[in-house]
Design an enzyme around this catalytic site. Structure first.
Site, PDB file in Angstrom:
ATOM      1  CB  SER A 288      -0.957  -0.039   1.203  1.00  0.00           C
ATOM      2  OG  SER A 288      -1.919   0.979   1.134  1.00  0.00           O
ATOM      3  CG  ASP A 299       7.199   4.466 -11.868  1.00  0.00           C
ATOM      4  OD1 ASP A 299       7.843   3.398 -11.881  1.00  0.00           O
ATOM      5  OD2 ASP A 299       5.958   4.514 -11.981  1.00  0.00           O
ATOM      6  CE  LYS A 313      -5.085  -2.019   0.644  1.00  0.00           C
ATOM      7  NZ  LYS A 313      -5.586  -0.626   0.695  1.00  0.00           N
TER       8      LYS A 313
END
Length: 550
Positions: A288, A299, A313
């Site tokens: 999460s 990224d 999650k």
């Protein structure tokens, strides 16, 4: 009597028909259908029913048809769930361990009510408000209920203290007790700091900011951020943390759902760690909020990710408060990383009839059985799941979870049946608590600070003989080969627990990290050029740790 029952039945039937007509008029047939069913059961069923339990069961079953993270919690569960995320609770302020049906104080919370009242590390609390809690087989939950209570209320404790023959009586006034989300923050090597976060709570951004300031004053330039085992928490805390590393306007995460428009969360560009090398540590239990931070760092090519594929999650829950204090946590959207990767792993029902939840929660065991936790080569991603990082265009993968740049297999060599039985029977914990109880004064006198302790203290053969004797008393079968294999790990754990009891969790992790392969790999990445190799050229697959030997 028969006519009265008939009239009652007709009245109920008339009411049910009225509800059906109203439902049809309003065009909300499923909702009215549910209301009618509950009304009919509560009024007509042959036996008395518990309506609250009936409704709760219906809610739970409805949510179970949706996804693994849409859940229902009763009022008591909501309070227990919120405490660690809110960052405090009302209590007496001690760290404790249950040893042989007795509550042993590991450490009183610094500045907390127990420390102010005179409770010391090593004290054994035997009674609370004249009710014995030692030697009576009382559950830990029951003891916690007796110790906790509203701020300002009084609790009387009876304490047995080593070296004092008579029981001691203390009056403690409960207060707000902080719950910290940072386990450790220290300089792991010159110019490199280490911070471990156990959850993303309301206090996490402030705790992290203070830790950064402290480490930067000590000369920190690079950072190892440890999110291993971090199951997540508040979205805002994750966004605030990622903001510390990214430049202004860079996307941290976005959410989108059927009834939820896309919502972008951008970095403000005012972070304290916008420069310097960054390594994020993750494992299969990082979930999460941990995955949001890790995905943003990866990224944007802001840092290197080391460890194993994260949990996966990536569903956004909105709390729906119900009148009795209970709560529905309903999934309303999905999380996406800056490159567009959906973090959530699949959760559809299996073809063999296995339920969604059973299959979902068995995923980690399947990963282990398929070899994913031991070998990076066992992980295969289709081309459709390929994404490109935002700055360097490196290949990363979607499909659930975040795959690290440097893969570290789980270490199974030191974990034997003998070691598992030691832990299960509480032998390791009890060995250290008993040792400290006998030698606390001597240890404090010999080692003036943790640095001296860490350099000089060793678990010797005499200590291990006591461990083996206690294990034998607990009927843990001795195996010489397994003992030799697990000995380095057991010694590290024993030393770390002693450090924790004499100081705090910060010192515990300083000892344990010497045996943590993922932490050691992070240091190798920083010290031997691995960091620069990944962030100056495209990498098409995770680098295996076998290729980067420790």
């Amino acid at each position: 009597m028969k006519e009265r029952k008939t009239r009652t039945t007709l009245a109920l039937a008339t009411l049910l028909c009225a509800l059906a007509l109203q439902a049809a008029a309003q065009g909300n047939l499923p909702l009215r259908k549910l209301q009618m069913a509950e009304f009919a059961i509560s009024r007509l069923y042959v036996d008395t029913v518990d309506e609250d339990k009936l409704v709760e069961s219906a809610i739970v079953e409805m949510l179970a048809q949706l996804d693994p993270h849409s859940t229902y919690n009763n009022a008591e569960e909501v309070r227990a769930m919120n405490e660690p995320l809110q960052g405090n609770f009302d209590g007496i302020g001690i760290q404790f361990q249950m040893i042989e049906d007795t509550l042993l104080v590991i450490q009183p919370v610094s500045g907390g009510p127990s420390e102010k009242a005179g409770i010391l590390a090593g004290d054994r609390i035997t009674a609370v408000n004249d009710t014995a809690i030692a030697g009576v087989k009382m559950s830990t939950d029951e003891i916690m209920k007796r110790l906790r209570g509203p701020k300002g209320t009084r609790v009387d404790l009876t304490v047995a203290r080593r070296g004092v023959q008579e029981p001691l009586a203390f009056c403690v006034r409960r207060d707000k007790i902080p719950i910290f989300s940072l386990d450790a923050a220290y300089m792991i090597q010159p110019q490199t700091g280490y911070i471990r976060i156990n959850r993303f709570a309301a206090t996490t951004p402030d705790e992290f900011q203070e830790a950064l300031k402290k480490l930067q004053r000590q000369g920190m330039r690079d950072l190892i951020l440890d999110l291993q085992g971090n199951g997540g928490g508040y979205l805002n805390a994750a966004i605030d943390l990622a903001n510390q590393f990214l430049r202004q306007g860079e996307l941290i995460v976005y959410t989108e759902g059927r009834a939820e428009r896309r919502r972008d969360f951008l970095a403000q560009g005012n972070g304290r760690m916008a420069a310097g090398r960054l390594v994020v540590l993750v494992d299969e239990y990082s979930a999460s909020a941990s995955e949001i931070v890790t995905g943003a760092v990866q990224d944007w090519d802001r840092g290197i990710v080391v460890g194993r594929r994260t949990f996966g999650k990536g569903l956004v829950q909105r709390p729906v408060d119900l009148p009795d204090g209970s709560m529905i946590r309903l999934t309303v959207a999905r999380y996406y990383t800056p490159a567009g990767r959906c973090i959530q792993k699949p959760y559809e029902k299996t073809g063999n009839g296995e339920g969604m939840l059973e299959q979902y929660h068995r995923d980690l065991l399947d990963r282990y059985n398929h070899g994913e936790l031991m070998h990076a080569d066992s992980i295969h991603f289709p081309d459709s799941l390929k994404y490109r990082t935002r700055r360097l265009g490196r290949t990363v993968y979607g499909g659930g979870g975040i795959m690290p740049d440097f893969f570290v297999p789980i270490d199974t060599t030191l974990y034997t049946d003998w070691h598992r039985n030691l832990a299960a029977k509480g032998v390791i914990i009890r060995s250290t608590t008993g040792y400290i109880e006998r030698h606390r004064g001597e240890l404090k006198s010999r080692y003036k600070d943790f640095q001296a302790f860490n350099r000089k203290f060793e678990i010797d053969d005499s200590f291990m003989d006591n461990v083996k004797a206690l294990a034998e008393a607990e009927k843990v079968a001795f195996d010489e080969e397994e003992y030799r294999r697990s000995l380095p790990l057991v010694k590290t754990q024993l030393k770390a627990l002693i450090a924790r009891d004499l100081w705090d969790m910060n010192e515990y992790f300083q000892v344990m990290n010497t045996a943590d392969r993922t932490v050691q790999q992070a240091l190798k990445v920083l010290n031997e050029g691995g960091y620069e190799r990944v962030l100056t050229r495209p990498v098409l697959a995770p680098i295996r740790m076998e290729d980067e030997e420790l």
